[in-house]
Design a protein around this motif. Structure first.
Motif, PDB file in Angstrom:
ATOM      1  N   ALA A  90       1.412   3.861  -1.417  1.00 39.88           N
ATOM      2  CA  ALA A  90       0.507   3.378  -2.469  1.00 39.88           C
ATOM      3  C   ALA A  90       1.056   3.717  -3.851  1.00 39.88           C
ATOM      4  O   ALA A  90       1.010   2.889  -4.775  1.00 39.88           O
ATOM      5  N   GLU A  91       1.609   4.903  -3.990  1.00 44.76           N
ATOM      6  CA  GLU A  91       2.141   5.326  -5.286  1.00 44.76           C
ATOM      7  C   GLU A  91       3.366   4.514  -5.703  1.00 44.76           C
ATOM      8  O   GLU A  91       3.607   4.311  -6.889  1.00 44.76           O
ATOM      9  N   THR A  92       4.141   4.050  -4.738  1.00 43.68           N
ATOM     10  CA  THR A  92       5.347   3.273  -5.053  1.00 43.68           C
ATOM     11  C   THR A  92       5.103   1.771  -4.976  1.00 43.68           C
ATOM     12  O   THR A  92       6.023   0.987  -5.198  1.00 43.68           O
ATOM     13  N   ASN A  93       3.863   1.372  -4.650  1.00 46.67           N
ATOM     14  CA  ASN A  93       3.484  -0.045  -4.510  1.00 46.67           C
ATOM     15  C   ASN A  93       4.323  -0.753  -3.454  1.00 46.67           C
ATOM     16  O   ASN A  93       4.594  -1.954  -3.550  1.00 46.67           O
TER      17      ASN A  93
ATOM     18  N   ARG B 231      12.910   4.403  -2.396  1.00 45.95           N
ATOM     19  CA  ARG B 231      11.879   3.541  -2.995  1.00 45.95           C
ATOM     20  C   ARG B 231      11.999   2.082  -2.529  1.00 45.95           C
ATOM     21  O   ARG B 231      12.118   1.159  -3.347  1.00 45.95           O
TER      22      ARG B 231
ATOM     23  N   GLU C 136       2.069  -9.130   0.740  1.00 43.11           N
ATOM     24  CA  GLU C 136       2.293  -8.911  -0.682  1.00 43.11           C
ATOM     25  C   GLU C 136       2.690  -7.456  -0.908  1.00 43.11           C
ATOM     26  O   GLU C 136       2.441  -6.585  -0.071  1.00 43.11           O
ATOM     27  N   ALA C 137       3.291  -7.190  -2.059  1.00 43.14           N
ATOM     28  CA  ALA C 137       3.599  -5.801  -2.441  1.00 43.14           C
ATOM     29  C   ALA C 137       2.300  -4.994  -2.454  1.00 43.14           C
ATOM     30  O   ALA C 137       1.250  -5.484  -2.874  1.00 43.14           O
ATOM     31  N   GLY C 138       2.378  -3.776  -1.953  1.00 35.17           N
ATOM     32  CA  GLY C 138       1.219  -2.890  -1.954  1.00 35.17           C
ATOM     33  C   GLY C 138       0.305  -3.038  -0.752  1.00 35.17           C
ATOM     34  O   GLY C 138      -0.597  -2.223  -0.558  1.00 35.17           O
ATOM     35  N   GLU C 139       0.528  -4.042   0.093  1.00 31.84           N
ATOM     36  CA  GLU C 139      -0.311  -4.246   1.274  1.00 31.84           C
ATOM     37  C   GLU C 139       0.089  -3.315   2.409  1.00 31.84           C
ATOM     38  O   GLU C 139       1.261  -2.946   2.544  1.00 31.84           O
TER      39      GLU C 139
ATOM     40  N   SER D 166      10.931  -1.647  -1.228  1.00 34.24           N
ATOM     41  CA  SER D 166       9.782  -2.514  -1.481  1.00 34.24           C
ATOM     42  C   SER D 166       8.958  -2.716  -0.218  1.00 34.24           C
ATOM     43  O   SER D 166       7.747  -2.939  -0.291  1.00 34.24           O
TER      44      SER D 166
END
Length: 218
Positions: free
Chosen positions: A187-190, A157, A30-33, A159
């Motif tokens: 983490a800041e950019t997810n 940036r 998932e995004a942010g993992e 994903s």
């Protein structure tokens, strides 16, 4: 689901016929993992990372990024995915020797048409590179070059960030510093971070771990 890998197989030619490298790998992110990809040399870690990055194609199975099956794309389509969705940090840096550090950092973002000079300057500052922007890669230490490579990837940036032993050429203290910066920035950019590493110490800092043995999830 940002990344879905389904039943991935890959082999390479060998003296006695095809040599299996990946044998039915499946995984999701998932995004942010953050996910560490571990295993002995030859277990298929880098091969899996390259397939996810569209740098090679599987014998069978699927890699989907943001719902797009990248195996169904031609070379230009996969290049567009790498430009717009994913970014790769290589162990050997792969900086462009004829470009300044500032131009190297901006390179990927310019290709993607998303250059943000303020974001690039912020990345350079946080990587401790502000005083190095007018120099060329050969004038920097290995640790500094790796920071440039990370900044170049994050400047666009993406994903999904794919990192192949990003601290493998660094001493332990420098590796820890680079890892701190990379984890903070993704983490800041997810962004999702998939990192190949031999270091159990660094793997423990990631949210999850996937261990490969002989091309399978152990």
């Amino acid at each position: 689901m940002l990344l879905r890998v389904t039943d991935l197989f890959k082999s390479f030619p060998g003296p006695d016929g095809p040599l299996p490298i990946l044998n039915g790998i499946s995984m999701v992110m998932e995004a942010g993992e953050t996910l560490a990809l571990t295993g002995e040399s030859g277990s298929g870690k880098s091969t899996l990372l390259h397939l996810v990055g569209g740098l090679d194609q599987p014998d069978s199975g699927q890699v989907e990024i943001d719902g797009v099956d990248i195996g169904s794309l031609d070379d230009s389509g996969r290049a567009a995915i790498r430009r717009d969705k994913s970014g790769v940090i290589f162990q050997q840096f792969n900086l462009i020797p004829s470009l300044t550090i500032a131009a190297n950092i901006a390179f990927q973002a310019r290709l993607a048409g998303v250059e943000d000079k303020d974001w690039s300057a912020d990345l350079a500052a946080r990587m401790g590179l502000t005083d190095q922007l007018g120099k060329y890669p050969e004038q920097l230490s290995g640790g500094q070059q790796q920071r440039v490579a990370i900044a170049r990837t994050l400047a666009a940036r993406p994903s999904l960030v794919l990192a192949d032993e990003p601290t493998g050429n660094l001493d332990e203290a420098t590796a820890d510093t680079v890892m701190d910066l990379m984890l903070t920035l993704v983490a800041e950019t997810n962004a999702a971070l998939l990192m190949v590493t031999h270091s159990q110490r660094l793997a423990e800092r990631m949210g999850r771990r996937l261990h490969l043995r002989a091309g399978r999830v152990a």
